[in-house]
Write a protein that holds these residues in place. Sequence first.
Motif, PDB file in Angstrom:
ATOM      1  N   GLU A  14       0.830  -1.315  -0.064  1.00  0.00           N
ATOM      2  CA  GLU A  14      -0.035  -0.007  -0.029  1.00  0.00           C
ATOM      3  C   GLU A  14       0.807   1.415   0.107  1.00  0.00           C
ATOM      4  N   VAL A  22       0.761   4.116   2.599  1.00  0.00           N
ATOM      5  CA  VAL A  22       1.078   3.478   3.839  1.00  0.00           C
ATOM      6  C   VAL A  22       2.729   3.493   3.942  1.00  0.00           C
ATOM      7  N   GLU A  75       4.315   6.785   4.474  1.00  0.00           N
ATOM      8  CA  GLU A  75       4.446   7.434   5.974  1.00  0.00           C
ATOM      9  C   GLU A  75       5.444   6.560   6.718  1.00  0.00           C
ATOM     10  N   ASP A 118       2.682  20.098  11.698  1.00  0.00           N
ATOM     11  CA  ASP A 118       1.484  20.441  12.342  1.00  0.00           C
ATOM     12  C   ASP A 118       0.305  19.339  11.955  1.00  0.00           C
ATOM     13  N   PRO A 119      -0.405  19.090  12.862  1.00  0.00           N
ATOM     14  CA  PRO A 119      -1.371  17.877  12.765  1.00  0.00           C
ATOM     15  C   PRO A 119      -2.418  18.146  11.832  1.00  0.00           C
ATOM     16  N   SER A 120      -2.939  19.566  11.814  1.00  0.00           N
ATOM     17  CA  SER A 120      -4.004  19.834  10.893  1.00  0.00           C
ATOM     18  C   SER A 120      -3.441  19.670   9.431  1.00  0.00           C
ATOM     19  N   ARG A 152      -0.957  17.680   8.399  1.00  0.00           N
ATOM     20  CA  ARG A 152      -0.922  16.568   8.016  1.00  0.00           C
ATOM     21  C   ARG A 152      -2.128  15.887   7.729  1.00  0.00           C
ATOM     22  N   ALA A 153      -3.235  16.144   8.369  1.00  0.00           N
ATOM     23  CA  ALA A 153      -4.444  15.518   7.881  1.00  0.00           C
ATOM     24  C   ALA A 153      -4.881  16.157   6.562  1.00  0.00           C
ATOM     25  N   ARG A 182      -2.908  14.219   3.986  1.00  0.00           N
ATOM     26  CA  ARG A 182      -3.662  12.932   3.835  1.00  0.00           C
ATOM     27  C   ARG A 182      -4.863  13.084   3.303  1.00  0.00           C
ATOM     28  N   PHE A 183      -5.591  13.780   3.486  1.00  0.00           N
ATOM     29  CA  PHE A 183      -6.985  13.771   2.969  1.00  0.00           C
ATOM     30  C   PHE A 183      -6.853  14.171   1.421  1.00  0.00           C
ATOM     31  N   TRP A 184      -6.257  15.006   0.867  1.00  0.00           N
ATOM     32  CA  TRP A 184      -5.937  15.319  -0.504  1.00  0.00           C
ATOM     33  C   TRP A 184      -5.218  14.086  -1.398  1.00  0.00           C
ATOM     34  N   LYS A 203      -5.654  10.755  -0.340  1.00  0.00           N
ATOM     35  CA  LYS A 203      -6.650   9.768  -0.435  1.00  0.00           C
ATOM     36  C   LYS A 203      -7.406  10.438  -1.533  1.00  0.00           C
ATOM     37  N   TYR A 204      -8.059  11.516  -1.457  1.00  0.00           N
ATOM     38  CA  TYR A 204      -8.807  11.825  -2.621  1.00  0.00           C
ATOM     39  C   TYR A 204      -8.497  11.801  -3.981  1.00  0.00           C
ATOM     40  N   LYS A 262     -10.696   9.589  -5.788  1.00  0.00           N
ATOM     41  CA  LYS A 262     -11.660  10.340  -6.685  1.00  0.00           C
ATOM     42  C   LYS A 262     -10.903  10.623  -8.075  1.00  0.00           C
ATOM     43  N   PHE A 268     -10.433  20.733  -8.039  1.00  0.00           N
ATOM     44  CA  PHE A 268     -10.271  20.670  -6.601  1.00  0.00           C
ATOM     45  C   PHE A 268      -8.796  20.681  -6.288  1.00  0.00           C
TER      46      PHE A 268
END
Lengths: 220, 225
Positions: B66, B69, B72, B87-89, B91-92, B95-97, B99-100, B104, B133
């Motif tokens: 993967e 994974v 990271e 910064d955690p936000s 990093r989030a 990860r979000f983008w 995955k997107y 998608k 996006f």
Amino acid sequence: MADEIVLLSTWPSMFGMRVRVALAEKGLKYEYREEDLRNKSPLLLMMNPVHKKIPVLIHNGKPISESMIIVEYIDEVWNHKSPLLPTDPYQRAQARFWADYVDKKLYDIGKKIIWSTKGEEQETGKKELIECLKLLEGELGDNPYFGGENFGFVDVSLVTFSCWFHTYESYGNFSIETECPKLVAWTKRCLEKESVSSSLADPHKIHDFASGVRKRLGIE
Amino acid sequence: MGEEVKLIGSIQSLFSFRIEWALKLKGVEYEYIKEDVRNKSPLIFKYNPVHKKVPVLVHGGKSLPESLVILEYIDETWKNCPLLPEDPSQRAMARFWAKYADEKCLIAVWQAYMAEGEEKEKAMGPALESLAFLEKEIKGKKFFGGEKIGFLDLAVGWIPHWLNVLEEVGSMKLLDAEKFPSLHEWAENFIQISPIKECIPPREELVSYFHSALIYLRSLSANKP
């Protein structure tokens, strides 16, 4: 400075429940807002413009979406208590791998069992679900939790599906406990934890909910 | 940290290249084991029994599949040249983008590439929407990681080469420089950076692979009842 935490979710969502479990594990107070997915709030549409889905965590005004990304965020920010991911990089990677596996497989397979009108698709769904759960059961092994001695990231990703097991069993006409006894034992063990029992929905209410949706879709 | 690193990958796989780029950025020596995705060897079944796909990283005998994974893991194991922000936000968001982009954008591009005739125009819609996006996300930045390339740049690093090939083979134009100027500029900058520049797939190989894949996939759907 007090943290302002808001969770946008829906009560039957196993994804939203994951965030609730994580927040409870960390002992965090938050405002919960129930969304109506047929009439999404302006806040949800603003906070998750890309997917327009729940759950969304809003931390001091900043939105985070995608349940396991939210769980990891919670683990990183509130790292003083109940770590959900281990410290070793390989073990962390293993945890992310299995949580990703749960994400990629379970929901879509479950849909085949509950929302399908075709018997063949339902049968396929049932076989695939049992296969997945057996694989996960193998991964659990003799450990109390997927996180080893402690409840962790993979446990969070999977345990919230357990309140949907009764619904899968009912529509698929099979017993998950017969097929995967160790996994069901694990779900019971997790439910002994306050963070889990207070976050998961009642399986019978989930069944009623699913029945309602099926009636609305004309498949019941 | 002296443990052996192996990467099982294939030159057609955009997922494999992410890992090579990350390892090279961090200066990690590795042995590359070539897989042919059209003819999988027993090695893949051994090291990735769950998904049976490339890439797989094998570090000190321990295997990891993967690609996101693996990225990271690489970032946490070799701490130089960090890929994810602190910064955690942020990093989030990365990860979000990522995955997107995988779940998608790439899927939408793939559907558009496979579609034929009238269906193609319709299928291009979601692909264009997802690129819009990403355009918004890169606007005002040189790279998704800021001044330097990071996790998200590697995750969407398929855009400059693979998207270009899928457009050609799939007879469609998606990454229009006028519609998506920032994304287009990012793509141009990304492929100039070392080690990306020196580690790109041979175009003819990709064209030939995606061309035969298209014929095969279309024949499968033609034979569906």
